[in-house]
Design a protein around this motif. Sequence first.
Motif, PDB file in Angstrom:
ATOM      1  N   GLY A  13       0.792  -1.220   0.000  1.00  0.00           N
ATOM      2  CA  GLY A  13       0.000   0.000   0.000  1.00  0.00           C
ATOM      3  C   GLY A  13       0.824   1.270   0.000  1.00  0.00           C
ATOM      4  O   GLY A  13       0.268   2.366  -0.110  1.00  0.00           O
ATOM      5  N   ARG A  14       2.138   1.146   0.106  1.00  0.00           N
ATOM      6  CA  ARG A  14       3.008   2.322   0.115  1.00  0.00           C
ATOM      7  C   ARG A  14       3.752   2.455  -1.211  1.00  0.00           C
ATOM      8  O   ARG A  14       4.001   1.468  -1.908  1.00  0.00           O
ATOM      9  N   THR A  15       4.092   3.683  -1.539  1.00  0.00           N
ATOM     10  CA  THR A  15       5.018   3.947  -2.638  1.00  0.00           C
ATOM     11  C   THR A  15       6.367   4.250  -2.019  1.00  0.00           C
ATOM     12  O   THR A  15       6.483   5.139  -1.165  1.00  0.00           O
ATOM     13  N   VAL A  16       7.383   3.486  -2.417  1.00  0.00           N
ATOM     14  CA  VAL A  16       8.684   3.588  -1.757  1.00  0.00           C
ATOM     15  C   VAL A  16       9.795   3.718  -2.788  1.00  0.00           C
ATOM     16  O   VAL A  16       9.625   3.399  -3.970  1.00  0.00           O
ATOM     17  N   THR A  17      10.943   4.173  -2.297  1.00  0.00           N
ATOM     18  CA  THR A  17      12.188   4.133  -3.064  1.00  0.00           C
ATOM     19  C   THR A  17      13.164   3.258  -2.294  1.00  0.00           C
ATOM     20  O   THR A  17      13.482   3.545  -1.139  1.00  0.00           O
ATOM     21  N   VAL A  71      15.130   1.954  -7.006  1.00  0.00           N
ATOM     22  CA  VAL A  71      13.841   1.615  -7.612  1.00  0.00           C
ATOM     23  C   VAL A  71      12.749   2.321  -6.838  1.00  0.00           C
ATOM     24  O   VAL A  71      12.696   2.241  -5.601  1.00  0.00           O
ATOM     25  N   THR A  72      11.877   3.015  -7.558  1.00  0.00           N
ATOM     26  CA  THR A  72      10.709   3.649  -6.954  1.00  0.00           C
ATOM     27  C   THR A  72       9.462   2.973  -7.519  1.00  0.00           C
ATOM     28  O   THR A  72       9.355   2.753  -8.742  1.00  0.00           O
ATOM     29  N   GLY A  73       8.537   2.620  -6.638  1.00  0.00           N
ATOM     30  CA  GLY A  73       7.312   1.979  -7.102  1.00  0.00           C
ATOM     31  C   GLY A  73       6.377   1.641  -5.965  1.00  0.00           C
ATOM     32  O   GLY A  73       6.648   1.930  -4.791  1.00  0.00           O
ATOM     33  N   ASP A  74       5.263   1.007  -6.330  1.00  0.00           N
ATOM     34  CA  ASP A  74       4.239   0.640  -5.351  1.00  0.00           C
ATOM     35  C   ASP A  74       4.530  -0.741  -4.777  1.00  0.00           C
ATOM     36  O   ASP A  74       4.866  -1.681  -5.524  1.00  0.00           O
ATOM     37  N   VAL A  75       4.369  -0.856  -3.477  1.00  0.00           N
ATOM     38  CA  VAL A  75       4.550  -2.141  -2.809  1.00  0.00           C
ATOM     39  C   VAL A  75       3.214  -2.876  -2.798  1.00  0.00           C
ATOM     40  O   VAL A  75       2.197  -2.332  -2.365  1.00  0.00           O
ATOM     41  N   GLU A  76       3.242  -4.112  -3.281  1.00  0.00           N
ATOM     42  CA  GLU A  76       2.022  -4.916  -3.335  1.00  0.00           C
ATOM     43  C   GLU A  76       2.237  -6.236  -2.610  1.00  0.00           C
ATOM     44  O   GLU A  76       3.345  -6.773  -2.574  1.00  0.00           O
ATOM     45  N   GLU A  77       1.162  -6.746  -2.045  1.00  0.00           N
ATOM     46  CA  GLU A  77       1.230  -8.044  -1.380  1.00  0.00           C
ATOM     47  C   GLU A  77       1.338  -9.138  -2.428  1.00  0.00           C
ATOM     48  O   GLU A  77       0.621  -9.127  -3.433  1.00  0.00           O
TER      49      GLU A  77
END
Length: 434
Positions: A13-17, A71-77
């Motif tokens: 649910g987070r966008t991370v780098t 890498v920047t992107g959305d974290v998904e389960e």
Amino acid sequence: MRNRTYTADAEPGRTVTVAGWVHEIRDLGGIAFLILRDKTGRIQIKFEKDEMDDELVETGLGVHRESVVTVTGDVEEEPRAPTGVEIVPESIEVLAEAAPDLPLDPSGKVDAELSTRLDNRTLDLRKEEVKAIFEIRAEVLRAVREQFRSIGCTEINTPKIVATGTEGGTELFPITYFGREAFMNQSPQLFKQLMIGSGLERVFEIGPIFRAEEHNTPRHLNEATSIDFESAFIDQREAMDACESVVRAAYEAVADNCAEELETLGLADEFEVPEDDFPRISYEEAIERINATGELDEQLVWGDDLSTEAERALGDDVGGHYFITDWPSEIKPFYIKDHDADPQLSTGFDMMHPRMELVSGGQREHRYEKLVEGFEQQGLDPDSFEYYTKMFKYGMPPHAGWGLGGERLVMTMLDLPNIREAVLFPRDRQRLSP
């Protein structure tokens, strides 16, 4: 990197780098994965080729292993991912491209000889098992310092360039010091004793020592880390108590704080903290027990030093850490005090692991006249050590202490096959670089 997230902290649910090394690339056709590794672990980066920008896919899958990327992107389960989550990338930046041909495989899938690993230590430490050793080593040193402070010690730092050796002219590395001959110090022994006379009373030091030994074995180094203790107004028995407490504190800290590293090394189920008191065996009893094992080709007699084979025979017989006490005076250095009732016996002791010696110590001779006699008996010139001996004229209290080999402690604790496994950049007869 201000907005960086460690891989272990990436939550759905987070966008991370994230930033780290390209551990592996798995190309399955229409879908591919980049496994990124940082100090906290690994995370899967997913590329769905038909649904992503071609340049993004090309950048992510065209980079060589061990390159440094963000890498920047959305974290998904993703339950099928190694850590239960994955990142769908929005952008990738290659910070440092790695050469395609690596001198060793940091993933550990292909083994390398120890010499190759030491020649490329930076790459070698990217392997989880190697990194775990040095995380544990750091925890050992932290725990040792904490234990020393808990028993009232002051940390000191003593010179590593000296005018004369701690134990005379053997096993010394000479250097040129502004046109004069000097040496790399074998031990902080004499300086820590001087600090006992200063009023600090109880001190410790963790630092390098240098010995020009000709040995080239799995347990010898020419530059090692010595963990030293010295205290006023104690005898050899109280020094052994302190030694035992420090070693046990190191084991306890590793058991409490390094569960993940022990698991990585395959030691989680077998790592044990020494609980019982370390047996204290006299030299005479040690000789008798070694001879009784029948493991040696020749029987030991009074005055013999203990060979590697003898130490192992006794270690197998005892089965845990132990002390050897009351060594013959002639075997121990000049600064070790003899028993008043029997000058043929010293107050010197060694603390042993079943595999090898870890500690040498004893009560020190604090009486000036007796100290000078000790020099002369061992063929040393007291005048060469005047900076040391003269301070014993000005009120030196009774004192005792010991030195513990840091690498040997880690080596035996983790059952490493070679002491070089516990040193970042070993120095031995063949190795001076890196």
